[in-house]
Design an enzyme around this catalytic site. Structure first.
Site, mmCIF file in Angstrom:
data_model
loop_
_atom_site.group_PDB
_atom_site.id
_atom_site.type_symbol
_atom_site.label_atom_id
_atom_site.label_comp_id
_atom_site.label_asym_id
_atom_site.label_seq_id
_atom_site.Cartn_x
_atom_site.Cartn_y
_atom_site.Cartn_z
ATOM 1 N N HIS A 234 5.050 12.361 -5.284
ATOM 2 C CA HIS A 234 4.121 11.223 -5.365
ATOM 3 C C HIS A 234 2.739 11.689 -5.770
ATOM 4 O O HIS A 234 2.044 11.050 -6.548
ATOM 5 C CB HIS A 234 4.011 10.510 -4.013
ATOM 6 C CG HIS A 234 5.306 10.012 -3.484
ATOM 7 N ND1 HIS A 234 5.920 10.573 -2.410
ATOM 8 C CD2 HIS A 234 6.106 9.011 -3.914
ATOM 9 C CE1 HIS A 234 7.049 9.940 -2.165
ATOM 10 N NE2 HIS A 234 7.189 8.995 -3.071
ATOM 11 N N ARG B 55 9.965 2.232 -10.062
ATOM 12 C CA ARG B 55 11.357 1.791 -10.099
ATOM 13 C C ARG B 55 11.601 1.035 -8.791
ATOM 14 O O ARG B 55 11.190 1.489 -7.740
ATOM 15 C CB ARG B 55 12.224 3.056 -10.155
ATOM 16 C CG ARG B 55 13.662 2.798 -10.386
ATOM 17 C CD ARG B 55 14.442 4.118 -10.352
ATOM 18 N NE ARG B 55 15.846 3.850 -10.595
ATOM 19 C CZ ARG B 55 16.667 3.369 -9.672
ATOM 20 N NH1 ARG B 55 16.243 3.164 -8.445
ATOM 21 N NH2 ARG B 55 17.926 3.117 -9.973
ATOM 22 N N HIS C 210 4.902 12.539 -0.597
ATOM 23 C CA HIS C 210 5.358 13.910 -0.779
ATOM 24 C C HIS C 210 4.793 14.438 -2.093
ATOM 25 O O HIS C 210 4.056 13.750 -2.775
ATOM 26 C CB HIS C 210 6.884 13.953 -0.734
ATOM 27 C CG HIS C 210 7.429 13.421 0.556
ATOM 28 N ND1 HIS C 210 7.149 14.021 1.764
ATOM 29 C CD2 HIS C 210 8.184 12.332 0.838
ATOM 30 C CE1 HIS C 210 7.730 13.327 2.732
ATOM 31 N NE2 HIS C 210 8.354 12.292 2.197
ATOM 32 N N THR D 49 1.926 2.053 -1.486
ATOM 33 C CA THR D 49 3.069 2.727 -0.870
ATOM 34 C C THR D 49 3.272 2.277 0.567
ATOM 35 O O THR D 49 2.321 1.864 1.241
ATOM 36 C CB THR D 49 2.909 4.266 -0.934
ATOM 37 O OG1 THR D 49 4.065 4.875 -0.368
ATOM 38 C CG2 THR D 49 1.675 4.752 -0.193
ATOM 39 N N ARG D 50 4.540 2.359 1.012
ATOM 40 C CA ARG D 50 4.851 2.105 2.425
ATOM 41 C C ARG D 50 5.578 3.302 3.008
ATOM 42 O O ARG D 50 6.169 3.233 4.070
ATOM 43 C CB ARG D 50 5.700 0.835 2.589
ATOM 44 C CG ARG D 50 6.804 0.657 1.573
ATOM 45 C CD ARG D 50 7.730 -0.481 1.905
ATOM 46 N NE ARG D 50 8.860 0.027 2.630
ATOM 47 C CZ ARG D 50 10.011 0.435 2.087
ATOM 48 N NH1 ARG D 50 10.181 0.360 0.763
ATOM 49 N NH2 ARG D 50 10.985 0.895 2.830
#
Ligand code: PPS
Length: 568
Positions: free
Chosen positions: A202, A288, A199, A194-195
């Site tokens: 996730h 996605r 939340h 992740t970047r």
């Protein structure tokens, strides 16, 4: 060579005595100061994160990678990892030269033996690797406007890893992670790249992915370089630390990856898989629009939403990591819990907050509900994103000499100072040239240096909560964009094109410069004998002919109000 997920991965560091010898010999070698991206790449080359690469790509490997995602020997490798340098530096090395690779402070990190030197076809690289030669793509912009024109390839001998002062305990090399998994007996590990801040959606999806794969979970955020404009990694890591406690104890760990992302979509997903494989991971979550760069210059997505998943799946065996596809999780109000979007019970109400909406709420100091994010995460985000009318910003006027930039900029400054609240600095073209850039002329090279200096000062002012008003000619699109990126790392950038025509500027000729330019007494004069690239995506375009200065400045004030940067 296949390596089991627990055996150590080969690194490129040389033994201590050899490192000492090379360090002493380095004084006589040509010396290259690594860019931030090259330093990230070198770290992963040396620690095995980019295994099986032995150094920056050679020309044959580069050609294979660009053409068909493979090194010259056929090994899968989708992303060019290249050492781009200036022509001047390239001229100082030949085949077989040893060069010292240094960090920004001049500390030597590695020695490279140059085996290849070539001038790449950057347009081709952009099209093949990133899908289009379109500078709206951050990596294509980097390729054309930041990367040097010549590539050097060759084997690396690693002397020492780059030093990080932040979150030391959270950074792990591939071998440190492998050893950790081995020690805890984690046979299967699913990684989440992740970047962005994490939340609740996730957290739910990563937890689900781990359960589905019957694996432990590695939250593996990128902290090298991400997309310009992302939340800074300091804030993100504090957010991750708050979330990590929410997972069931001993199922999950978090480690920071110093990767410089390229936002290369499908190719990048495969690259991420290979890098995670090197870190001892067995499964990888692909979402996605994985590593998506946003919209192209026609306003369309660069890649299809599931292109990354399709490419990863087709190469899964070769990557050696199983793909876990990302389920889009949504909050179901009646059930007070998260569900995959395609499993929502009939007739239930789905709640979701988009990234844009989240940014709006943060900007405007509005409520962010607990079902969406953990209060600890929201608190961290609020700390670094104060409401917009408290943040710093830069107003960047651009236009021909005599277009009225300085006059409008002055009027704007006075109006902002009258309102009060934030320190305001005017970086006017002439004033900057007197105090910051007195040695510079008007060649393209010198103009670019001048504008970048202004951008640097403006970004520092913006970072520290002030208002910077800049008023140079700034004739080149790419340089204005570079300044925008510098500033947008810290706050808003409002480009204002003062669109007075060259005919009107010449008619006014307040300084008598147009006359001299026409007579050839001033060379390279913008609009007469030097180019001015008209901005295409300025936040505001001001016409000045027959319009009061006060009115022009007021239009800027209205724009700032509409963006929430000042309160009316
Ligand atoms: S740049 O291109 O952005 O670096 O130019 P800038 O720093 O704004 O400097 C522009 C001022 O320098 C004067 N001047 C020239 N302008 C353009 N071309 C040439 N060759 C040149 N030589 C001197 C000119 O007075 C500009 O001031 P402004 O305020 O724009 O009229």
């Amino acid at each position: 060579m296949k390596i089991s997920s627990h055996a150590p991965i080969p690194e490129l560091f040389v033994p201590e005595a050899e490192a000492e010898r090379l360090k002493n010999a380095a004084g006589d070698m040509p010396s290259w100061d690594l860019t931030a991206r090259q330093a990230c790449d070198l770290e992963l080359l040396m620690n095995g994160g980019f295994f099986p690469l032995q150094g920056f790509l050679t020309e044959a490997d580069y050609n294979g990678v660009v053409e068909n995602m493979r090194l010259a020997d056929g090994t899968l490798w989708p992303m060019p990892v290249t050492l781009d340098v200036s022509e001047k530096f390239a001229g100082s090395v030949t085949h077989g030269s040893q060069i010292a690779l240094r960090d920004a402070e001049g500390v030597i990190l590695a020695v490279m033996t140059v085996s290849d030197k070539w001038t790449p076809d950057k347009a081709k690289e952009a099209i093949k690797v990133f899908g289009a030669d379109d500078q709206a793509h951050p990596a294509v912009n980097y390729l054309h406007n930041i990367a040097g024109p010549v590539y050097l390839g060759g084997k690396i001998e690693g002397l020492q890893a780059p030093v990080h002062y932040d979150f030391k305990a959270r950074r792990d090399t591939p071998n440190e992670l492998r050893a950790y998994f081995k020690k805890l007996g984690w046979e299967k590990v699913v990684a989440f790249q992740t970047r962005n801040p994490l939340h609740r959606a996730h957290q739910e999806l990563t937890f689900r992915a781990a359960r589905e794969a019957q694996a432990n979970l590695l939250i593996h955020p990128t902290v090298g370089m991400t997309k310009p404009g992302d939340v800074d990694h300091f804030t993100r890591v504090r957010c991750y630390e708050a979330v990590i406690d929410k997972y069931p104890a001993s199922t999950t760990t978090m480690s920071l990856l110093g990767l410089a992302m390229r936002m290369g979509g499908p190719r990048e997903a495969v690259w991420h898989g290979l890098i995670r494989k090197n870190h001892g991971v067995t499964h990888f979550i692909v979402g996605r629009d994985h590593a998506g760069p946003g919209k192209n210059s026609q306003g369309q997505d660069f890649y299809g939403p599931y292109d990354a998943q399709a490419l990863f799946k087709s190469l899964e065996d070769e990557i050696g990591v199983k793909m876990v596809d990302f389920k889009h999780m949504v909050y179901v109000q009646e059930k007070a819990q998260y569900y995959p979007a395609n499993e929502v019970p009939e007739g239930c109400t789905v709640l979701d907050i988009s990234g844009t909406e989240l940014r709006r709420r943060l900007r405007e100091g509005l409520d962010i509900p607990e079902w969406f994010s953990f209060p600890e995460v929201v608190a961290q985000l609020r700390k670094t994103s104060p409401a917009r009318d408290k943040q710093g910003f830069t107003v960047f006027f651009t236009g021909l000499s005599g277009s009225g930039k300085s006059t409008i900029a002055n009027a704007l400054m006075v109006k902002l100072m009258e309102m009060g609240g934030r320190p305001t600095t005017l970086l006017d073209g002439d004033v900057v040239r007197k105090h910051l850039s007195s040695e510079l002329g008007f060649s393209k090279e010198h103009r670019d240096i001048n504008i970048r200096r202004i951008g640097y000062v403006a970004s520092e002012i913006t970072k520290n909560g002030g208002i910077a008003i800049c008023a140079p000619i700034a004739p080149y699109t790419a340089t204005r964009r570079a300044v925008r990126e510098m500033v947008e790392a810290y706050g808003a950038f409002i480009e204002v094109h003062v669109a007075t025509s060259v005919e009107d500027c010449e008619k006014r000729d307040r300084k008598g410069l147009y006359k001299l330019a026409r007579e050839g007494k001033i060379k390279e004069f913008t609009g007469i004998s030097d180019p001015y690239e008209v901005p295409v995506n300025a936040e505001l375009v001001l016409q000045t002919t027959g319009i009061e200065v006060d009115h022009c400045a007021h239009q800027v004030i209205l724009k700032l109000e509409s963006m929430g940067l000042i309160k009316g």
